[in-house]
Design a protein around this motif. Structure first.
Motif, PDB file in Angstrom:
ATOM      1  N   ALA A 206       0.835  -1.207   0.000  1.00 32.12           N
ATOM      2  CA  ALA A 206       0.000   0.000   0.000  1.00 32.12           C
ATOM      3  C   ALA A 206       0.868   1.255   0.000  1.00 32.12           C
ATOM      4  O   ALA A 206       0.636   2.199  -0.768  1.00 32.12           O
ATOM      5  N   GLY A 207       1.892   1.269   0.858  1.00 28.71           N
ATOM      6  CA  GLY A 207       2.758   2.436   0.950  1.00 28.71           C
ATOM      7  C   GLY A 207       3.529   2.689  -0.324  1.00 28.71           C
ATOM      8  O   GLY A 207       3.608   3.827  -0.804  1.00 28.71           O
TER       9      GLY A 207
ATOM     10  N   ASN B  23       2.823   6.549  -7.057  1.00 27.13           N
ATOM     11  CA  ASN B  23       1.838   7.438  -7.681  1.00 27.13           C
ATOM     12  C   ASN B  23       2.112   8.901  -7.337  1.00 27.13           C
ATOM     13  O   ASN B  23       1.902   9.790  -8.164  1.00 27.13           O
ATOM     14  N   LEU B  24       2.605   9.135  -6.121  1.00 19.00           N
ATOM     15  CA  LEU B  24       2.970  10.496  -5.730  1.00 19.00           C
ATOM     16  C   LEU B  24       4.135  10.998  -6.572  1.00 19.00           C
ATOM     17  O   LEU B  24       4.137  12.147  -7.043  1.00 19.00           O
ATOM     18  N   ALA B  25       5.115  10.127  -6.809  1.00 19.46           N
ATOM     19  CA  ALA B  25       6.273  10.501  -7.625  1.00 19.46           C
ATOM     20  C   ALA B  25       5.861  10.863  -9.047  1.00 19.46           C
ATOM     21  O   ALA B  25       6.407  11.781  -9.656  1.00 19.46           O
TER      22      ALA B  25
ATOM     23  N   GLY C 225       7.647   2.022   2.900  1.00 15.98           N
ATOM     24  CA  GLY C 225       7.062   1.672   1.610  1.00 15.98           C
ATOM     25  C   GLY C 225       6.806   2.904   0.763  1.00 15.98           C
ATOM     26  O   GLY C 225       7.074   2.920  -0.445  1.00 15.98           O
ATOM     27  N   VAL C 226       6.290   3.955   1.390  1.00 20.34           N
ATOM     28  CA  VAL C 226       6.053   5.222   0.683  1.00 20.34           C
ATOM     29  C   VAL C 226       7.378   5.767   0.148  1.00 20.34           C
ATOM     30  O   VAL C 226       7.484   6.179  -1.013  1.00 20.34           O
ATOM     31  N   TYR C 227       8.399   5.751   1.001  1.00 16.56           N
ATOM     32  CA  TYR C 227       9.714   6.250   0.595  1.00 16.56           C
ATOM     33  C   TYR C 227      10.281   5.441  -0.570  1.00 16.56           C
ATOM     34  O   TYR C 227      10.796   6.002  -1.542  1.00 16.56           O
ATOM     35  N   ASP C 228      10.177   4.116  -0.484  1.00 17.11           N
ATOM     36  CA  ASP C 228      10.757   3.273  -1.527  1.00 17.11           C
ATOM     37  C   ASP C 228      10.018   3.428  -2.849  1.00 17.11           C
ATOM     38  O   ASP C 228      10.625   3.403  -3.924  1.00 17.11           O
TER      39      ASP C 228
ATOM     40  N   THR D 252       3.210  -0.154 -10.705  1.00 18.16           N
ATOM     41  CA  THR D 252       2.699   1.203 -10.922  1.00 18.16           C
ATOM     42  C   THR D 252       3.407   1.881 -12.084  1.00 18.16           C
ATOM     43  O   THR D 252       2.773   2.494 -12.960  1.00 18.16           O
ATOM     44  N   TYR D 253       4.728   1.780 -12.116  1.00 11.52           N
ATOM     45  CA  TYR D 253       5.500   2.409 -13.197  1.00 11.52           C
ATOM     46  C   TYR D 253       5.264   1.712 -14.539  1.00 11.52           C
ATOM     47  O   TYR D 253       5.248   2.354 -15.592  1.00 11.52           O
TER      48      TYR D 253
END
Length: 255
Positions: A84-85, A91-93, A147-150, A194-195
């Motif tokens: 999830a993270g 997606n934020l990136a 996870g968000v950071y990675d 995602t990418y």
């Protein structure tokens, strides 16, 4: 830049990243800049780096599983949070423009490198064990945040996870290392998907580079020494210097 030149830049550096990672950690500080130095747009560099990273992490996760270091109930909870993270971070990136992202990288990379280089070896357990509930909550929280950071960036993820799982979740080093591999594999896969969906992955380049990364990791593991960090820090420093020059050149010349 021609395709051949791109491969000649990326593959040796990914090999070097795998070698460095096996000896002292921090291989991501070489692998991501490798793609950027080769001229890939920032988002594509991160996405393609996830291909080669996921290949290596899959093998190391299997190795840790065979050695009995993975507590699977806890690992599965952490994997869900990591998925999830990482999806959210990726997606934020993608919402950030390529130029702005490179500016962000110029700030994030040295901070990450400084933190990784200054971290001490983890030789002991993280303290008195927590209750099962607190252990699950702390580990899941670490998985979500890292996870968000990675998903957004990545280098240093494994080191951060080890420090947090031993420091906050009070896990012993072997268990923390096993959970770290599961979380790292989950974040790599989630970000990669995602990418891929958004067309930001040079798949063939990533797969071939991944083979070089695995080879470098294998060689590094065989030539491991206690003073490995002293050997690899100058190598990482040179790569980061080239990376900075490349990014600054692009920003000021528009190349």
């Amino acid at each position: 830049m021609s395709e051949l030149t791109r491969y000649l830049i990326v593959c040796p550096l990914i090999f070097l990243g795998g070698y460095v990672d096996a000896i002292a950690g921090g291989g991501g500080l070489i692998s991501l800049p490798a793609y950027l130095i080769a001229g890939l747009p920032a988002h594509s560099a991160i996405g393609t780096n996830k291909v080669s990273s996921a290949m290596g992490t899959t093998l190391t996760t299997y190795k840790f599983w065979k050695q009995g270091f993975i507590r699977w109930k806890l690992a599965l909870v952490c994997a869900v949070c990591a998925l999830a993270g990482s999806t959210g971070g990726a997606n934020l990136a993608l919402l950030v423009s390529d130029r702005v992202f490179k500016i962000i990288l110029l700030f994030i990379l040295p901070l990450t490198a400084f933190y990784v280089f200054r971290s001490k070896a983890l030789d002991t357990a993280g303290g008195d064990p927590l209750s099962p509930g607190k252990t699950y909550a702390a580990a899941a929280g670490c998985a979500l945040v890292i996870g968000v950071y990675d998903g957004f960036y990545g280098p240093g993820t494994g080191t951060f996870l080890l420090l947090l799982l031993t420091g906050l979740a009070h896990m012993d080093l072997n268990s923390a290392a096993g959970i770290t591999k599961v979380i790292n594999l989950s974040t790599n896969v989630a970000a990669l998907v995602t990418y891929l969906i958004n067309g930001k992955v040079y798949l063939t380049l990533g797969l071939i580079a991944g083979v070089f990364g695995i080879a470098g990791n294998w060689l590094g593991a065989r030539s491991f020494t206690k003073n490995g960090s002293k050997i690899v820090k100058p190598i990482i420093g040179v790569v980061l210097a080239v990376f900075f020059v490349r990014i600054l050149w692009e920003m000021f010349t528009g190349a």
